[in-house]
Structure formats: structure tokens, C-alpha cells
Write a protein that holds these residues in place. Structure first.
Motif, PDB file in Angstrom:
ATOM      1  N   SER A 178      -0.169   0.402  -2.167  1.00  9.79           N
ATOM      2  CA  SER A 178      -0.858  -0.094  -3.151  1.00  9.79           C
ATOM      3  C   SER A 178      -0.407  -1.094  -4.108  1.00  9.79           C
ATOM      4  CB  SER A 178      -0.769   1.147  -4.394  1.00  9.79           C
ATOM      5  OG  SER A 178      -1.448   0.794  -5.622  1.00  9.79           O
ATOM      6  N   GLN A 179       1.161  -1.525  -3.922  1.00 10.45           N
ATOM      7  CA  GLN A 179       1.728  -2.794  -4.379  1.00 10.45           C
ATOM      8  C   GLN A 179       1.158  -4.054  -3.623  1.00 10.45           C
ATOM      9  OE1 GLN A 179       3.826  -2.710  -7.120  1.00 10.45           O
ATOM     10  NE2 GLN A 179       3.135  -4.779  -7.293  1.00 10.45           N
ATOM     11  N   LYS A 180       1.086  -3.756  -2.321  1.00 17.75           N
ATOM     12  CA  LYS A 180       0.533  -4.864  -1.174  1.00 17.75           C
ATOM     13  C   LYS A 180      -0.865  -5.428  -1.612  1.00 17.75           C
ATOM     14  CE  LYS A 180      -0.392  -5.909   3.423  1.00 17.75           C
ATOM     15  NZ  LYS A 180      -0.469  -5.323   4.916  1.00 17.75           N
ATOM     16  N   TRP A 181      -1.726  -4.420  -1.916  1.00 21.36           N
ATOM     17  CA  TRP A 181      -3.079  -4.920  -2.091  1.00 21.36           C
ATOM     18  C   TRP A 181      -3.492  -4.736  -3.458  1.00 21.36           C
ATOM     19  CZ3 TRP A 181      -5.279  -6.974   1.692  1.00 21.36           C
ATOM     20  CH2 TRP A 181      -4.769  -6.672   3.172  1.00 21.36           C
ATOM     21  N   SER A 237     -11.471  -3.410  -8.194  1.00 21.07           N
ATOM     22  CA  SER A 237     -11.024  -4.212  -7.118  1.00 21.07           C
ATOM     23  C   SER A 237     -12.145  -5.338  -6.817  1.00 21.07           C
ATOM     24  CB  SER A 237     -10.754  -3.675  -5.813  1.00 21.07           C
ATOM     25  OG  SER A 237     -11.750  -2.744  -5.478  1.00 21.07           O
ATOM     26  N   GLU A 240     -12.657  -7.788  -9.719  1.00 14.66           N
ATOM     27  CA  GLU A 240     -11.749  -8.834  -9.713  1.00 14.66           C
ATOM     28  C   GLU A 240     -11.873  -9.958  -8.963  1.00 14.66           C
ATOM     29  OE1 GLU A 240      -8.042  -6.679  -9.277  1.00 14.66           O
ATOM     30  OE2 GLU A 240      -7.805  -5.999 -11.347  1.00 14.66           O
ATOM     31  N   LYS A 249       4.072   1.168  -1.616  1.00 11.82           N
ATOM     32  CA  LYS A 249       4.200  -0.125  -1.170  1.00 11.82           C
ATOM     33  C   LYS A 249       2.611  -0.514  -0.569  1.00 11.82           C
ATOM     34  CE  LYS A 249       8.560   0.492   1.028  1.00 11.82           C
ATOM     35  NZ  LYS A 249       9.394   0.602   2.460  1.00 11.82           N
ATOM     36  N   LYS A 280      -1.224  -4.900  -6.267  1.00 13.99           N
ATOM     37  CA  LYS A 280      -0.378  -5.401  -7.171  1.00 13.99           C
ATOM     38  C   LYS A 280      -0.035  -4.506  -8.431  1.00 13.99           C
ATOM     39  CE  LYS A 280      -1.255  -9.072  -4.731  1.00 13.99           C
ATOM     40  NZ  LYS A 280      -0.553  -9.311  -3.551  1.00 13.99           N
ATOM     41  N   ARG A 281       0.130  -3.218  -7.830  1.00 16.41           N
ATOM     42  CA  ARG A 281       0.658  -2.268  -8.822  1.00 16.41           C
ATOM     43  C   ARG A 281       0.816  -0.965  -7.718  1.00 16.41           C
ATOM     44  NH1 ARG A 281      -4.151   1.439 -11.619  1.00 16.41           N
ATOM     45  NH2 ARG A 281      -2.491   3.124 -11.126  1.00 16.41           N
TER      46      ARG A 281
END
Length: 266
Positions: free
Chosen positions: A253-256, A196, A199, A251, A258-259
């Protein structure tokens, strides 16, 4: 002293020791009861580690770990007090009871398990080696003779120290911002950090031509709790299991990230 008196004295001493140990154990198991009584939970979170924890434009903490802290507090029915920490001080804050738990990209390893307890994993994470495309680094062996920036005490520091070949110049910094700044300002040739952080760094500094080179360690994040607080540990694990089953971890993990969180270990 006759034998019966000696026996009575020994029995009294034994009972006293047992009572003392039982009292100590009872006193140690107070965190969950205190949280429920005071309706307050103090949770350590990062503020220099986007997207897990950082300060937004409104100067309020945000990120995956911050959202997870809010989820835990909500399920506990308690008001949340966020306590900003860095990699070096997050475990000492827990041991000194400045916080009730740590939700700060904490990876589990045998050394840490000697001093704190870990919950089930709540989010994915991995550490890697990053460097400019022009620099040949295809394995840890290629770090020999090169300078590497890393955050002191972080899991990537521990892993890098373990696997780096002789001749690697490991330069340790006190927090992630200092580590990134050292690499960006060309104080080091290489940086070892979490995906993270890398990136965000690469997005902000495209001219550096930085790329992922080598995997250091897969290290899912766990919540850290003090030794002896088994009741709180069991409650936190129950909350994580329910959040996983309800899709709440995916949710977040997807929010922050993107997976989705995926199949996290216990």
C-alpha cells in the motif's frame, strides 16, 4: 411391488442421490488441488486502473493488484498467469472458470456476495464524486440536473445509482479509460470514480481544476473467488493474514498508494 421392495428401492434412490450430491460437492472443491497439482494459478487483474493495475512502459502489467497477485502465487508455490479484465467482465471470468481468482479492486457488497465469495480485505480504497472547483457539488443532492460519468458495473456505478437524486444524468462507459476520457473531453460535468483513478486524472489534466467533492463509499479491496471453493478461500485468507502480520500489505500500500493499508476488515 410389496412394501419391503418399495423400501429397498427408496433406500437405493436416497443413497444414490446422496452419493451424487457428495460427488458434485467434491468436484466443486477442486481449485486449490488443481493449482497445487499444476503449479499454475490464473489471476484476473486490471490493466486500466492505476496504480492498482496498468501497463508500464515495458508493456508489462504492474500495480498494487499485480503485486498482490504475485504475492499470492508465490505463497501458493505456483506460476502466475495474469489475465487482464475490465470491471464488467471480471466476475463472469471467475464464474466461467477462466480464472481461479480475481484481484481487481473488487469491493464487497450483498449483490456480489450472492454469486461469488470474498477473501479478507487486502488494500484500502474509496469512491468519490469529482468535479471542477467552479461547480457547486457539496452533497449528492447537488447532482440533480448534472451529467455524471461512471464505469458500468463498477461499485461506484452501483452506489451512484442508489443515491443519485432524480434528474441526475448518469452516463455509463465500458471501462475506466472511457469514463475518464468522457469527463476530460467535457462530455460530462462530473465524474464518479475511485480515488486512485481520480488522482492520476487530476495530475495529467491540471487545467481542468478538478477536485474531490463528495464521498460515495469506503470500499476496501477483496479477492474474489468462486462459490464452493472453500479450501482455496481458506488458503487465500491464511496468506492475507500472514502478509498483514508481516507488514507486507502495508508495504504494498505504501509503495503504490503512499499510505499504509491500515486496519483492514475481514
Amino acid at each position: 411391488m410389496n412394501t419391503p421392495m418399495r423400501k429397498r428401492g427408496l433406500l437405493a434412490a436416497t443413497l444414490g442421490l446422496a452419493l451424487s450430491l457428495a460427488t458434485g460437492a467434491a468436484l466443486a472443491q477442486t481449485a486449490l488441488a488443481d493449482i497445487q497439482k499444476n503449479k499454475l494459478v490464473r489471476i484476473a487483474v486490471p490493466t486500466d486502473f492505476p496504480p492498482y493495475g496498468f501497463v508500464g512502459v515495458d508493456m508489462a502489467p504492474q500495480g498494487l493488484d499485480v503485486d498482490m497477485a504475485r504475492l499470492i502465487a508465490d505463497k501458493l508455490g505456483a506460476k502466475l498467469e495474469l489475465v487482464p479484465v475490465s470491471s464488467p467482465n471480471r466476475i463472469p471470468y471467475l464464474q466461467s472458470k477462466k480464472v481461479d481468482m480475481v484481484i481487481s479492486t473488487l469491493g464487497k457488497n450483498p449483490e456480489r456476495e450472492k454469486v461469488i465469495n470474498f477473501s479478507a480485505a487486502y488494500s484500502p480504497f474509496f469512491q468519490g464524486i469529482y468535479a471542477p472547483k467552479s461547480l457547486k457539488v457539496s452533497s449528492v443532492a447537488d447532482l440533480a440536473g448534472k451529467s455524471v460519468a461512471v464505469t458500468r458495473g463498477a461499485i461506484e456505478d452501483q452506489e451512484l445509482t442508489r443515491v443519485a437524486p432524480a434528474g441526475t444524468d448518469i452516463k455509463r462507459f465500458e471501462d475506466n479509460n472511457a469514463t475518464v476520457s468522457a469527463y476530460v473531453s467535457h462530455q460530462t460535468q462530473v465524474i464518479a470514480t475511485g480515488v486512485s483513478v481520480a488522482e492520476v486524472m487530476m495530475q495529467r489534466n491540471p487545467a481542468l481544476g478538478t477536485e474531490y467533492k463528495v464521498l460515495l463509499k469506503e470500499s476496501p479491496n477483496h479477492i474474489g473467488l468462486a462459490k464452493g471453493e472453500d479450501a482455496l478461500l481458506a488458503k487465500v485468507n491464511e496468506i492475507i493474514a500472514q502478509a498483514k502480520a508481516a507488514g507486507e500489505l502495508d508495504k504494498l500500500s505504501q509503495k503504490w498508494l503512499k499510505r499504509p493499508a491500515g486496519n483492514l476488515p475481514q
